[in-house]
Design a protein around this motif. Structure first.
Motif, PDB file in Angstrom:
ATOM      1  N   LEU A 119      -0.111  -0.345  -4.835  1.00 53.63           N
ATOM      2  CA  LEU A 119       0.836  -1.388  -5.219  1.00 53.63           C
ATOM      3  C   LEU A 119       1.554  -1.835  -3.960  1.00 53.63           C
ATOM      4  N   VAL A 120       1.725  -3.127  -3.808  1.00 52.44           N
ATOM      5  CA  VAL A 120       2.366  -3.658  -2.605  1.00 52.44           C
ATOM      6  C   VAL A 120       3.512  -4.576  -2.996  1.00 52.44           C
ATOM      7  N   ALA A 138      -3.027  -3.510   5.583  1.00 53.24           N
ATOM      8  CA  ALA A 138      -4.288  -3.498   6.340  1.00 53.24           C
ATOM      9  C   ALA A 138      -4.781  -2.085   6.627  1.00 53.24           C
ATOM     10  N   GLU A 139      -3.876  -1.187   6.970  1.00 54.08           N
ATOM     11  CA  GLU A 139      -4.287   0.180   7.316  1.00 54.08           C
ATOM     12  C   GLU A 139      -4.662   1.016   6.100  1.00 54.08           C
ATOM     13  N   ASN A 140      -4.351   0.549   4.905  1.00 55.47           N
ATOM     14  CA  ASN A 140      -4.656   1.302   3.687  1.00 55.47           C
ATOM     15  C   ASN A 140      -5.790   0.707   2.862  1.00 55.47           C
ATOM     16  N   LYS A 169       3.094   0.862  -1.111  1.00 52.44           N
ATOM     17  CA  LYS A 169       3.330   0.636   0.317  1.00 52.44           C
ATOM     18  C   LYS A 169       3.975  -0.735   0.485  1.00 52.44           C
ATOM     19  N   SER A 170       4.505  -0.963   1.659  1.00 51.58           N
ATOM     20  CA  SER A 170       5.025  -2.292   1.967  1.00 51.58           C
ATOM     21  C   SER A 170       3.863  -3.196   2.338  1.00 51.58           C
ATOM     22  N   ALA A 229     -10.142 -10.174   2.878  1.00 51.34           N
ATOM     23  CA  ALA A 229     -10.177  -8.793   3.377  1.00 51.34           C
ATOM     24  C   ALA A 229     -10.527  -7.831   2.248  1.00 51.34           C
ATOM     25  N   CYS A 230      -9.991  -8.064   1.056  1.00 52.71           N
ATOM     26  CA  CYS A 230     -10.289  -7.209  -0.096  1.00 52.71           C
ATOM     27  C   CYS A 230     -11.765  -7.300  -0.457  1.00 52.71           C
TER      28      CYS A 230
END
Length: 105
Positions: free
Chosen positions: A7-8, A44-46, A38-39, A69-70
Protein backbone atom coordinates in the motif's frame (compact mmCIF):
# COMPACT_ATOMS: atom_id res chain seq x y z
CA UNK A 1 2.33 -19.22 -1.35
CA UNK A 2 1.80 -15.89 0.39
CA UNK A 3 0.87 -13.02 -1.89
CA UNK A 4 2.44 -9.66 -1.10
CA UNK A 5 0.51 -6.42 -1.31
CA UNK A 6 2.10 -2.99 -0.97
CA UNK A 7 0.00 0.00 0.00
CA UNK A 8 1.38 3.40 -0.91
CA UNK A 9 0.44 6.84 0.35
CA UNK A 10 2.30 10.14 0.63
CA UNK A 11 4.39 9.48 3.74
CA UNK A 12 3.35 5.90 4.51
CA UNK A 13 1.48 6.75 7.72
CA UNK A 14 -2.17 6.43 6.70
CA UNK A 15 -1.42 3.42 4.54
CA UNK A 16 0.34 1.93 7.57
CA UNK A 17 -2.91 2.05 9.53
CA UNK A 18 -4.73 0.56 6.53
CA UNK A 19 -2.19 -2.26 6.24
CA UNK A 20 -2.51 -3.02 9.96
CA UNK A 21 -6.30 -3.30 9.61
CA UNK A 22 -5.88 -5.64 6.62
CA UNK A 23 -3.35 -7.79 8.52
CA UNK A 24 -5.91 -8.21 11.33
CA UNK A 25 -8.54 -9.24 8.79
CA UNK A 26 -6.36 -11.90 7.12
CA UNK A 27 -5.30 -13.22 10.52
CA UNK A 28 -8.97 -13.97 11.23
CA UNK A 29 -9.61 -15.61 7.85
CA UNK A 30 -6.28 -17.40 7.51
CA UNK A 31 -5.72 -16.12 3.99
CA UNK A 32 -2.14 -16.00 2.78
CA UNK A 33 -1.86 -12.31 1.95
CA UNK A 34 0.79 -10.05 3.42
CA UNK A 35 0.08 -6.32 3.56
CA UNK A 36 2.86 -3.74 3.89
CA UNK A 37 2.83 0.04 3.62
CA UNK A 38 5.46 2.41 2.30
CA UNK A 39 5.70 6.01 1.21
CA UNK A 40 5.51 6.81 -2.48
CA UNK A 41 9.26 7.60 -2.38
CA UNK A 42 10.00 3.97 -1.48
CA UNK A 43 7.94 2.44 -4.27
CA UNK A 44 10.68 1.82 -6.85
CA UNK A 45 12.89 -0.14 -4.44
CA UNK A 46 9.99 -2.38 -3.36
CA UNK A 47 8.32 -3.07 -6.70
CA UNK A 48 10.24 -6.27 -7.43
CA UNK A 49 9.18 -7.87 -4.13
CA UNK A 50 5.39 -7.59 -4.43
CA UNK A 51 2.45 -9.09 -6.32
CA UNK A 52 0.08 -6.13 -6.06
CA UNK A 53 0.42 -2.37 -5.61
CA UNK A 54 -2.55 -0.53 -4.16
CA UNK A 55 -2.39 3.25 -4.13
CA UNK A 56 -4.21 5.46 -1.63
CA UNK A 57 -7.21 7.22 -3.20
CA UNK A 58 -5.69 10.68 -2.78
CA UNK A 59 -2.71 9.55 -4.91
CA UNK A 60 -4.69 7.93 -7.73
CA UNK A 61 -2.93 10.24 -10.20
CA UNK A 62 0.19 8.11 -9.52
CA UNK A 63 -1.26 5.12 -11.37
CA UNK A 64 -0.41 6.71 -14.71
CA UNK A 65 3.16 7.28 -13.49
CA UNK A 66 3.73 3.73 -12.19
CA UNK A 67 1.68 1.52 -14.51
CA UNK A 68 4.53 0.95 -17.00
CA UNK A 69 6.94 -0.01 -14.21
CA UNK A 70 4.31 -2.30 -12.65
CA UNK A 71 3.56 -4.01 -15.95
CA UNK A 72 7.28 -4.48 -16.66
CA UNK A 73 7.73 -6.04 -13.21
CA UNK A 74 4.62 -8.24 -13.56
CA UNK A 75 2.93 -6.43 -10.66
CA UNK A 76 -0.80 -5.79 -10.70
CA UNK A 77 -1.94 -2.36 -9.55
CA UNK A 78 -5.02 -0.46 -8.50
CA UNK A 79 -6.47 2.32 -6.38
CA UNK A 80 -7.98 1.69 -2.95
CA UNK A 81 -11.61 2.87 -2.93
CA UNK A 82 -12.12 5.98 -0.78
CA UNK A 83 -14.86 4.29 1.24
CA UNK A 84 -12.51 1.45 2.26
CA UNK A 85 -9.52 3.73 2.89
CA UNK A 86 -11.45 6.40 4.77
CA UNK A 87 -12.99 3.90 7.18
CA UNK A 88 -9.82 1.79 7.58
CA UNK A 89 -11.88 -1.24 6.55
CA UNK A 90 -9.35 -4.07 6.71
CA UNK A 91 -11.73 -6.74 5.41
CA UNK A 92 -12.84 -4.35 2.70
CA UNK A 93 -9.22 -3.98 1.61
CA UNK A 94 -8.78 -7.75 1.54
CA UNK A 95 -11.90 -7.92 -0.64
CA UNK A 96 -10.41 -5.31 -2.98
CA UNK A 97 -7.06 -7.13 -3.21
CA UNK A 98 -8.35 -10.67 -3.77
CA UNK A 99 -9.66 -10.27 -7.35
CA UNK A 100 -6.32 -8.80 -8.42
CA UNK A 101 -4.37 -11.60 -6.71
CA UNK A 102 -6.63 -14.31 -8.12
CA UNK A 103 -5.93 -13.23 -11.68
CA UNK A 104 -8.83 -10.85 -12.24
CA UNK A 105 -8.77 -7.12 -12.88
Amino acid sequence: MTKKVLLVCGAGASSGFMAAAARKAVKKTGEEIEFKAKSEAELAENLSTIDLLLVAPHLKYMIEDVKDACEAAGVKYGVIPQKVYGSLDGQGLVNVAKPYLEGGK
